[in-house]
Design a protein around this motif. Structure first.
Motif, PDB file in Angstrom:
ATOM      1  N   PRO A 142       0.813  -1.228   0.000  1.00 42.84           N
ATOM      2  CA  PRO A 142       0.000   0.000   0.000  1.00 42.84           C
ATOM      3  C   PRO A 142       0.842   1.274   0.000  1.00 42.84           C
ATOM      4  CG  PRO A 142      -0.889  -1.579   1.556  1.00 42.84           C
ATOM      5  CD  PRO A 142       0.407  -2.154   1.068  1.00 42.84           C
ATOM      6  N   ALA A 143       2.002   1.236   0.658  1.00 47.98           N
ATOM      7  CA  ALA A 143       2.870   2.415   0.672  1.00 47.98           C
ATOM      8  C   ALA A 143       3.316   2.778  -0.741  1.00 47.98           C
ATOM      9  CB  ALA A 143       4.084   2.169   1.563  1.00 47.98           C
ATOM     10  N   ASP A 144       3.540   1.775  -1.607  1.00 45.13           N
ATOM     11  CA  ASP A 144       3.929   2.054  -2.993  1.00 45.13           C
ATOM     12  C   ASP A 144       2.829   2.826  -3.713  1.00 45.13           C
ATOM     13  OD1 ASP A 144       6.292   0.625  -2.586  1.00 45.13           O
ATOM     14  OD2 ASP A 144       5.383  -1.263  -3.218  1.00 45.13           O
ATOM     15  N   CYS A 145       1.569   2.435  -3.479  1.00 48.08           N
ATOM     16  CA  CYS A 145       0.434   3.135  -4.100  1.00 48.08           C
ATOM     17  C   CYS A 145       0.356   4.580  -3.627  1.00 48.08           C
ATOM     18  CB  CYS A 145      -0.869   2.420  -3.772  1.00 48.08           C
ATOM     19  SG  CYS A 145      -0.978   0.728  -4.344  1.00 48.08           S
ATOM     20  N   LEU A 146       0.520   4.766  -2.316  1.00 51.71           N
ATOM     21  CA  LEU A 146       0.418   6.123  -1.768  1.00 51.71           C
ATOM     22  C   LEU A 146       1.556   6.994  -2.283  1.00 51.71           C
ATOM     23  CD1 LEU A 146      -1.006   8.124   0.033  1.00 51.71           C
ATOM     24  CD2 LEU A 146       0.292   7.241   1.979  1.00 51.71           C
ATOM     25  N   ILE A 147       2.763   6.467  -2.323  1.00 53.54           N
ATOM     26  CA  ILE A 147       3.907   7.229  -2.829  1.00 53.54           C
ATOM     27  C   ILE A 147       3.685   7.605  -4.297  1.00 53.54           C
ATOM     28  CG2 ILE A 147       6.362   7.087  -3.411  1.00 53.54           C
ATOM     29  CD1 ILE A 147       6.685   5.328  -0.896  1.00 53.54           C
ATOM     30  N   ALA A 148       3.177   6.652  -5.100  1.00 56.29           N
ATOM     31  CA  ALA A 148       2.909   6.937  -6.517  1.00 56.29           C
ATOM     32  C   ALA A 148       1.864   8.035  -6.652  1.00 56.29           C
ATOM     33  CB  ALA A 148       2.443   5.670  -7.224  1.00 56.29           C
ATOM     34  N   ALA A 149       0.825   7.997  -5.800  1.00 58.92           N
ATOM     35  CA  ALA A 149      -0.216   9.025  -5.869  1.00 58.92           C
ATOM     36  C   ALA A 149       0.334  10.386  -5.461  1.00 58.92           C
ATOM     37  CB  ALA A 149      -1.389   8.633  -4.970  1.00 58.92           C
ATOM     38  N   LEU A 150       1.133  10.434  -4.389  1.00 60.39           N
ATOM     39  CA  LEU A 150       1.688  11.706  -3.928  1.00 60.39           C
ATOM     40  C   LEU A 150       2.664  12.275  -4.950  1.00 60.39           C
ATOM     41  CD1 LEU A 150       2.288  10.753  -0.190  1.00 60.39           C
ATOM     42  CD2 LEU A 150       0.533  12.303  -1.075  1.00 60.39           C
ATOM     43  N   ARG A 151       3.524  11.436  -5.487  1.00 62.61           N
ATOM     44  CA  ARG A 151       4.486  11.907  -6.495  1.00 62.61           C
ATOM     45  C   ARG A 151       3.782  12.287  -7.787  1.00 62.61           C
ATOM     46  NH1 ARG A 151       9.371   7.456  -5.823  1.00 62.61           N
ATOM     47  NH2 ARG A 151      10.553   8.575  -4.208  1.00 62.61           N
ATOM     48  N   GLY A 152       2.798  11.478  -8.185  1.00 58.50           N
ATOM     49  CA  GLY A 152       2.071  11.774  -9.419  1.00 58.50           C
ATOM     50  C   GLY A 152       1.341  13.088  -9.331  1.00 58.50           C
ATOM     51  N   ASN A 153       0.751  13.368  -8.165  1.00 55.73           N
ATOM     52  CA  ASN A 153       0.059  14.639  -7.985  1.00 55.73           C
ATOM     53  C   ASN A 153       1.035  15.799  -8.055  1.00 55.73           C
ATOM     54  OD1 ASN A 153      -2.336  16.311  -7.005  1.00 55.73           O
ATOM     55  ND2 ASN A 153      -0.763  16.776  -5.511  1.00 55.73           N
ATOM     56  N   CYS A 154       2.230  15.628  -7.456  1.00 55.35           N
ATOM     57  CA  CYS A 154       3.219  16.716  -7.488  1.00 55.35           C
ATOM     58  C   CYS A 154       3.692  16.974  -8.903  1.00 55.35           C
ATOM     59  CB  CYS A 154       4.406  16.360  -6.591  1.00 55.35           C
ATOM     60  SG  CYS A 154       4.020  16.317  -4.838  1.00 55.35           S
ATOM     61  N   SER A 155       3.789  15.907  -9.720  1.00 53.32           N
ATOM     62  CA  SER A 155       4.325  16.071 -11.074  1.00 53.32           C
ATOM     63  C   SER A 155       3.358  16.801 -11.988  1.00 53.32           C
ATOM     64  CB  SER A 155       4.651  14.699 -11.678  1.00 53.32           C
ATOM     65  OG  SER A 155       3.465  13.950 -11.900  1.00 53.32           O
ATOM     66  N   VAL A 156       2.054  16.788 -11.651  1.00 48.14           N
ATOM     67  CA  VAL A 156       1.083  17.438 -12.533  1.00 48.14           C
ATOM     68  C   VAL A 156       0.532  18.720 -11.927  1.00 48.14           C
ATOM     69  CG1 VAL A 156       0.387  15.275 -13.580  1.00 48.14           C
ATOM     70  CG2 VAL A 156      -0.824  16.076 -11.581  1.00 48.14           C
ATOM     71  N   SER A 157       0.951  19.047 -10.729  1.00 48.35           N
ATOM     72  CA  SER A 157       0.428  20.266 -10.088  1.00 48.35           C
ATOM     73  C   SER A 157       1.138  21.498 -10.588  1.00 48.35           C
ATOM     74  CB  SER A 157       0.579  20.142  -8.582  1.00 48.35           C
ATOM     75  OG  SER A 157       1.922  20.026  -8.229  1.00 48.35           O
TER      76      SER A 157
END
Length: 324
Positions: free
Chosen positions: A309-324
């Motif tokens: 689950p930590a991998d999913c959360l990290i991907a979501a947090l990083r993905g959001n930062c990359s498109v913000s």
């Protein structure tokens, strides 16, 4: 919480828990798991959330610590005087029950349905649906930047769906229905998938109907290395695109029964199509507007890219930062 950790804790508290029933011990375990999950979630947010070196409201660099809220460090901008934290300005800013985020993402890894995930972690089905698309909407950007070597490209199609929409632009279909016309038509959503021999995959929802050279030119050049060999079927759109883009191209004439010529084949990308369709069928139809989220979800679990689950959360947090 792992069984070994919980059992070790029980040994330390054995004298104080002698009067506890099995139900009470189960409740205690749930509370401890929730506290452990919340602490782990907050730690990941602080480490991988939106950088707090500038104010998200006015972009000023003059900030200072300003207490904490909800377990997260809070900051205050010295220019606009507004406060923020690592989730401010992201899709996760106002989501509650952070102690249940990681258990929910475990349900995502298990490919549970909306109702299945809701029952598993104890939230409402509407919360489960909202969380699914908040997290997957950001995590879908966790993709390889470039494909190289031999790259296979092919399309797959799904019946267009307006599931959940209040305003349809066509007559409603019963239980999903089927296309009125045979073959590839404007009633089908086109999903373009490109996959290299190292297993790196990119996919795009191109619209409805057969893929065109213009759509290929829009999606493929930014992700293909300069010396790539593109392998496709014999559709004219690929020949037109590769000629205009100056990309080395080999075609497999599937209509003539030619499935492979040595290393020239589409087995990897077609295998990905097959796994995607088999996985997607458990959800009993998905709305077309959410297809990019499901493609990102499948990409994350294909090849075990997300192991916890930590991998999913990290991907979501990083993905959001990359498109913000």
């Amino acid at each position: 919480m792992r069984d070994g950790v919980f059992n070790s804790l029980l040994e330390r508290l054995r004298g104080q828990l002698d009067g506890f029933s099995g139900a009470q011990l189960a409740t205690l375990r749930a509370l401890l798991e929730s506290a452990s999950s919340l602490a782990a979630c907050l730690e990941l947010i602080e480490k991988f959330g939106r950088p707090c070196d500038r104010c998200p409201h006015c972009a000023a660099p003059r900030i200072h610590r300003h207490g904490s809220t909800g377990g997260l460090q809070r900051y205050r901008c010295l220019t606009c005087r507004r406060t923020f934290n690592a989730l401010t300005g992201t899709p996760f800013a106002f989501l509650r029950l952070r102690g249940k985020w990681l258990p929910f993402l475990q349900a995502v890894l298990d490919s549970r349905t909306v109702r299945g995930a809701a029952e598993n972690i104890g939230v409402h089905r509407n919360t489960s649906f909202r969380w699914r698309h908040r997290f997957m909407g950001a995590a879908r950007h966790d993709r390889p930047p470039r494909l190289q070597g031999i790259v296979e490209a092919d399309e797959t199609y799904l019946l267009e769906s307006q599931k959940g929409s209040r305003h349809l632009d066509r007559p409603a279909r019963r239980r999903g229905g089927k296309a009125r016309r045979r073959g590839i038509s404007k009633e089908l959503d086109c999903i373009l998938v490109a996959r290299d021999r190292d297993g790196k995959t990119r996919d795009f929802v191109c619209g409805r109907g057969p893929v065109t050279a213009r759509q290929l030119a829009c999606h493929l050049p930014p992700i293909l290395a300069a010396d790539v060999l593109l392998v496709s079927d014999s559709a004219a759109a690929y020949r037109t695109f590769t000629r205009q883009a100056g990309i080395l191209h080999e075609a497999v004439n599937l209509r003539a029964g030619v499935r492979a010529r040595g290393a020239i084949h589409l087995q990897h990308v077609n295998g990905y199509h097959s796994r995607f369709h088999g996985w997607l069928s458990r959800f009993n139809g998905v709305a077309s507007k959410y297809l990019p989220n499901y493609l990102g979800w499948r990409h994350g679990i294909d090849g075990r890219r997300w192991l916890a689950p930590a991998d999913c959360l990290i991907a979501a947090l990083r993905g959001n930062c990359s498109v913000s």
